[in-house]
Write a protein that holds these residues in place. Structure first.
Motif, PDB file in Angstrom:
ATOM      1  N   LYS A 148     -13.788  37.596 -59.106  1.00 10.23           N
ATOM      2  CA  LYS A 148     -13.146  36.945 -57.969  1.00 10.23           C
ATOM      3  C   LYS A 148     -13.483  35.457 -57.895  1.00 10.23           C
ATOM      4  O   LYS A 148     -12.813  34.702 -57.207  1.00 10.23           O
ATOM      5  CB  LYS A 148     -13.561  37.648 -56.668  1.00 10.23           C
ATOM      6  N   MET A 149     -14.535  35.074 -58.581  1.00  8.70           N
ATOM      7  CA  MET A 149     -14.910  33.667 -58.598  1.00  8.70           C
ATOM      8  C   MET A 149     -13.970  32.894 -59.505  1.00  8.70           C
ATOM      9  O   MET A 149     -13.482  33.412 -60.494  1.00  8.70           O
ATOM     10  CB  MET A 149     -16.348  33.503 -59.103  1.00  8.70           C
ATOM     11  N   SER A 150     -13.734  31.635 -59.174  1.00  9.16           N
ATOM     12  CA  SER A 150     -12.926  30.795 -60.048  1.00  9.16           C
ATOM     13  C   SER A 150     -13.692  30.521 -61.334  1.00  9.16           C
ATOM     14  O   SER A 150     -14.920  30.631 -61.388  1.00  9.16           O
ATOM     15  CB  SER A 150     -12.575  29.478 -59.356  1.00  9.16           C
ATOM     16  N   ALA A 151     -12.938  30.152 -62.368  1.00 16.07           N
ATOM     17  CA  ALA A 151     -13.587  29.782 -63.628  1.00 16.07           C
ATOM     18  C   ALA A 151     -14.534  28.613 -63.423  1.00 16.07           C
ATOM     19  O   ALA A 151     -15.597  28.541 -64.048  1.00 16.07           O
ATOM     20  CB  ALA A 151     -12.520  29.443 -64.672  1.00 16.07           C
ATOM     21  N   LEU A 152     -14.167  27.697 -62.539  1.00 19.52           N
ATOM     22  CA  LEU A 152     -15.023  26.543 -62.260  1.00 19.52           C
ATOM     23  C   LEU A 152     -16.352  26.988 -61.664  1.00 19.52           C
ATOM     24  O   LEU A 152     -17.424  26.510 -62.087  1.00 19.52           O
ATOM     25  CB  LEU A 152     -14.314  25.575 -61.321  1.00 19.52           C
TER      26      LEU A 152
ATOM     27  N   LYS B 125      -9.069  21.054 -61.506  1.00 19.72           N
ATOM     28  CA  LYS B 125      -8.136  21.800 -60.661  1.00 19.72           C
ATOM     29  C   LYS B 125      -7.656  23.058 -61.362  1.00 19.72           C
ATOM     30  O   LYS B 125      -7.565  24.131 -60.754  1.00 19.72           O
ATOM     31  CB  LYS B 125      -6.942  20.917 -60.295  1.00 19.72           C
ATOM     32  N   GLU B 126      -7.342  22.944 -62.657  1.00 19.96           N
ATOM     33  CA  GLU B 126      -6.930  24.116 -63.429  1.00 19.96           C
ATOM     34  C   GLU B 126      -8.019  25.183 -63.428  1.00 19.96           C
ATOM     35  O   GLU B 126      -7.736  26.380 -63.266  1.00 19.96           O
ATOM     36  CB  GLU B 126      -6.603  23.734 -64.871  1.00 19.96           C
ATOM     37  N   LEU B 127      -9.249  24.748 -63.617  1.00 17.29           N
ATOM     38  CA  LEU B 127     -10.361  25.702 -63.645  1.00 17.29           C
ATOM     39  C   LEU B 127     -10.569  26.350 -62.282  1.00 17.29           C
ATOM     40  O   LEU B 127     -10.915  27.527 -62.190  1.00 17.29           O
ATOM     41  CB  LEU B 127     -11.647  24.990 -64.092  1.00 17.29           C
ATOM     42  N   GLU B 128     -10.349  25.573 -61.240  1.00 21.43           N
ATOM     43  CA  GLU B 128     -10.506  26.117 -59.888  1.00 21.43           C
ATOM     44  C   GLU B 128      -9.438  27.170 -59.590  1.00 21.43           C
ATOM     45  O   GLU B 128      -9.687  28.129 -58.858  1.00 21.43           O
ATOM     46  CB  GLU B 128     -10.432  24.987 -58.859  1.00 21.43           C
TER      47      GLU B 128
END
Length: 337
Positions: free
Chosen positions: A11-15, A261-264
């Motif tokens: 559930k966590m973002s990649a960032l 932003k993409e990673l987020e």
């Protein structure tokens, strides 16, 4: 229990996942991006400072630097140089109000082949930061990884306690020389290496783990950890988030706002590819670099030779553009803040 932990991680973002194993650094002069993505450190270069200096919301910084330059003694040319140095420091000071870590401030690329003047400029910048109440521990002086730049960093680190970030790293020889000089951090460029291979070979697409820039940083990281070098590795100049993910676990990664932003917005699971434990098990031969060997190995690497020269030229061009911008504002009665 393990399933619950996995679901929570997914559930966590990649960032956010990356932040748990790698220090994330913002590759920008845009304060708003830093507030949004909350990096630990930030790095700037002449191109980023030039871009930020043309934005309306940062004109107050440029105006303050110009006023500082005008208040200095000497001919107009010297006053513009003073304003140039000050605008870089003022941007750094503003950045340090946002981030908890360190900011990298770059030496004029035109000094890349002059050790003595690079040291002088670095100490001047540190002095300007200290006049603003910023301790030198929060600053990384950024120099191009020429032989002269590496020697300047060695002097700054060992004689003045000034931490350095060696940039435009494209070869293993540069990385080894930096480690032996005891520099704090290096910035090997991933995307620019990829650019060269796409332009100069028949292969136009690379899987992230086979990306030549990723392979270069991985080999440097493993060498440093295998032989206990304290110099940190900060992967830089990314073209896509695949490259970033393929270097998860690297000491630091400096990332542009667009890719942050993409990673987020990406929630796929991150696999750790780099670790000290894995590096210790690598079959790597230790080497030593002196000046003749450095120059020869660099000469034998057409990619590194091309990209190092190109990088210095491009930073120098943007430095001149920034000088011209400031010089034009010097001629106005008032600075339009």
């Amino acid at each position: 229990m393990e399933s619950d932990r996995t679901q929570k991680r997914l559930k966590m973002s990649a960032l956010e996942q990356l932040k748990k194993i790698t220090t994330i650094v913002a590759d920008t002069g845009d304060f708003e991006a830093m507030v949004t993505y909350k990096p630990t450190d930030a790095t700037t270069n002449p191109s980023l400072i030039l871009s930020a200096s043309t934005m309306d919301r940062y004109q107050y910084i440029v105006c303050n630097a110009i006023q500082y330059g005008k208040n200095q003694n000497g001919p107009l040319e010297n006053q513009i140089v003073e304003a140039m140095d000050y605008v870089c420091v003022l941007f750094g000071c503003e950045i340090l109000k946002i981030i908890p870590g360190r900011v990298s401030t770059e030496i004029d690329a035109r000094l890349s082949f002059n050790t003595e003047k690079s040291v002088q400029k670095a100490l001047k910048l540190i002095g300007l930061y200290q006049s603003q109440g910023i301790d030198k521990e929060r600053i990384l002086i950024k120099l191009a990884a020429t032989w002269e730049g590496i020697k300047a960093a060695e002097i700054l680190e060992k004689e003045h306690g000034v931490h350095c970030n060696l940039t435009l790293i494209f070869s293993f020889a540069q990385a080894v020389a930096c480690a032996e000089a005891g520099v704090t951090l290096i910035s090997p460029f991933v995307g620019r290496i990829l650019d060269w291979y796409v332009a100069n070979t028949n292969t136009k697409k690379f899987e992230p783990l086979k990306d030549p820039g990723v392979l270069s940083v991985t080999s440097i990281y493993n060498y440093y950890k295998k032989f206990g070098h304290k110099t940190l590795v900060m992967g830089a100049s990314f073209r896509n988030i695949g490259e970033i993910k393929a270097l998860s676990g690297c000491d630091l990664l400096t990332i542009s706002p667009a890719l942050l932003k993409e990673l987020e917005n990406d929630s796929t699971s991150i696999t750790r590819y780099l670790s000290e434990a894995n590096a210790k098990n690598q079959n790597i031969e230790k080497i030593s670099i002196d000046e003749p060997k450095f120059r020869w190995l660099l000469n034998e690497d057409p990619m590194a030779t091309d990209k190092l020269s190109e990088g210095i030229r491009k930073f120098a061009v943007d430095t001149v553009k920034l000088e011209n911008l400031i010089a034009n504002l010097f001629n106005k009665e008032t600075c339009e803040c």
